[in-house]
Scaffold this active site. Structure first.
Site, PDB file in Angstrom:
ATOM      1  N   ASP A 165       3.768  -9.094   2.719  1.00 49.27           N
ATOM      2  CA  ASP A 165       3.657  -7.670   3.000  1.00 49.27           C
ATOM      3  C   ASP A 165       2.740  -7.546   4.230  1.00 49.27           C
ATOM      4  O   ASP A 165       2.042  -8.512   4.587  1.00 49.27           O
ATOM      5  CB  ASP A 165       3.024  -7.036   1.748  1.00 49.27           C
TER       6      ASP A 165
ATOM      7  N   ASP B 297       0.513  -4.260   5.606  1.00 48.00           N
ATOM      8  CA  ASP B 297      -0.753  -3.537   5.377  1.00 48.00           C
ATOM      9  C   ASP B 297      -1.458  -4.035   4.119  1.00 48.00           C
ATOM     10  O   ASP B 297      -0.833  -4.150   3.066  1.00 48.00           O
ATOM     11  CB  ASP B 297      -0.493  -2.034   5.208  1.00 48.00           C
TER      12      ASP B 297
END
Ligand code: IMP
Ligand code: MG
Length: 421
Positions: free
Chosen positions: A153, A155
């Site tokens: 992922d 952020d």
């Protein structure tokens, strides 16, 4: 009853991971029975050492029993009899496992670092268990199959929320090391842009480092892809492009099931999502604006404002339930999530994103894929969906991602000589 149920649901279910809570409950028993909160360190150190040893042994035994139960669950999964798995009866929300989890060894590993069994006042916590599960997963991968693809992922996992991957981020050398080892790396982020330049701006540190790298071969460099909008826009590393990324046409990477997603359904789903987001903005007086994109719709805070956690959670749960009850929401996968200070609804989700990466790199198996992310709560979180596509590690900060990748290397180095590799 209804009220009680709603309170329980609203306050708890989506904010708890039931497997972790269940393990926490099991470990709380020896903690309560053995801990000696009233003993004084200097006066009773022999007794305390004996208690710590007993507690350590009990924790290890419990985790070994859970490990055996997970292996049994995997057997049921393989033979299509999940309903009869004991673990499933005890933790109904538990999903599939693609490798064993070496929980006893992982506990020993983490106890050396966190001294869980020596604590007298603080019982094994959510974070202790989350980290034990991560280590157990890495051990299961290293000793079982072999990792061929790691997806991340963006952020909170690779960089702080809303920030960029800059050149002094300590995760960079670790990502380069994965590529050097011949592993494939996918950045499966919700951030959805159609232009390579936008991803270049956010991932500049990594892309420049790959481009300037002296020893990575062209094939190793091509082991990096970015899958934006969770499962919507694929870009591959391209040394010759000014943005070091090139858009890959959907026809080249879509899974067969994704080819049935029609533009009409995409529009219909986003229309419903947009209308319900607008209603929430008005009903909850959110200081937010609506942003409609090609494959997503979201709300983000107006300049200088911040939305409360409760407002964000309420909105995401409302939008998700409206979409789930819609006809198109039953045909077309979507992901509504709380991004920390914004809310987005994306077409598809990270399970499709990870599966698309597996497909793009030549059908890499789920037991050879690891997804690393920070959003694993069951509602309003986007990494959670990846659990059906591969093994996962749940981190809480970019610093933990660095630790996890170092732990992976240590485990690989310890394991390879034993195998004569
Ligand atoms: P992730 O943690 O890498 O999955 O990124 C999630 C964040 O990306 C969200 O919280 C948003 O701030 C941002 N974002 C930008 N564009 C989109 C989009 O189209 N869909 C979802 N999130 C987006
Ligand atoms: Mg994230």
């Amino acid at each position: 009853m209804t009220t009680r149920y709603r309170v329980e649901y609203a306050l708890k279910t989506h904010r708890r991971d039931q497997l972790i809570e269940w393990i926490k409950g099991l470990l709380a028993v020896p903690f309560v029975l053995h801990s000696q909160p009233t003993a004084i360190y200097h006066e009773e150190s022999d007794r305390l050492a004996a208690v710590a040893t007993a507690t350590y042994r009990r924790y290890a035994e419990i985790l070994r029993d859970v490990e055996v139960m997970i292996n049994d669950h995997i057997e049921h999964q393989k033979s299509g009899r999940l309903g009869q798995s004991k673990l499933k009866l005890l933790v109904p929300t538990v999903g599939p496992f693609f490798t064993s989890l070496l929980l006893e060894d992982a506990f020993i590993f983490q106890d050396q670092r966190r001294h869980i069994s020596r604590r007298r006042f603080v019982a094994p916590s959510f974070n202790d268990i989350r980290l034990i599960l991560n280590t157990a997963q890495l051990m299961g991968l290293v000793r079982g199959s072999q990792i061929k693809l790691v997806t991340f992922d963006g952020d909170v996992t690779l960089y702080d929320d809303g920030c960029c991957l800059v050149e002094d981020n300590p995760v960079l050398p670790r990502l380069l090391r994965l590529l050097e080892q011949g592993k494939k790396v996918g950045i499966v982020t919700a951030a959805g842009y159609t232009e390579a330049s936008k991803y270049y701006a956010r991932l500049k540190g990594l892309l420049d480092a790959i481009s300037a790298h002296k020893t990575l071969t062209a094939e190793q460099k091509s082991g990096l892809v970015v899958l934006g909008g969770e499962s919507n826009f694929l870009f591959r590393y391209d040394q010759s492009s000014p943005d070091l990324l090139t858009y890959v046409r959907r026809s080249e990477w879509l899974l067969d099931e994704m080819r049935t997603w029609t533009e009409e359904d995409v529009t219909a789903l986003l229309d419903i999502a947009e209308a319900s987001l607008r209603e929430c903005v008005s009903a909850l007086s959110l200081p937010a604006a609506v942003l409609r994109k090609e494959r997503a719709v979201g709300i983000y805070p107006l300049n200088g404002h911040k939305m409360h956690r409760e407002q964000l959670e309420e909105t995401v749960l409302i939008v998700q339930s409206i979409l789930e009850r819609s006809e198109v929401g039953n045909r077309l996968p979507f992901c509504a999530f709380n991004g920390g200070n914004d809310i987005f609804v994306d077409i598809g989700d990270k399970s499709w994103g990870v599966r698309a990466c597996q497909h793009y790199f030549g059908e890499i198996d789920r037991s050879m894929t690891l997804h690393v992310g920070d959003q694993f709560l069951s509602a309003g979180a986007n990494d959670f969906k990846a659990r059906t596509a591969c093994t996962t590690a749940w981190i809480a900060s970019p610093g933990e991602t660095v630790q996890l990748l170092d732990e992976l290397l240590t485990l690989e180095e310890q394991w390879a000589p034993k195998q004569g590799l």
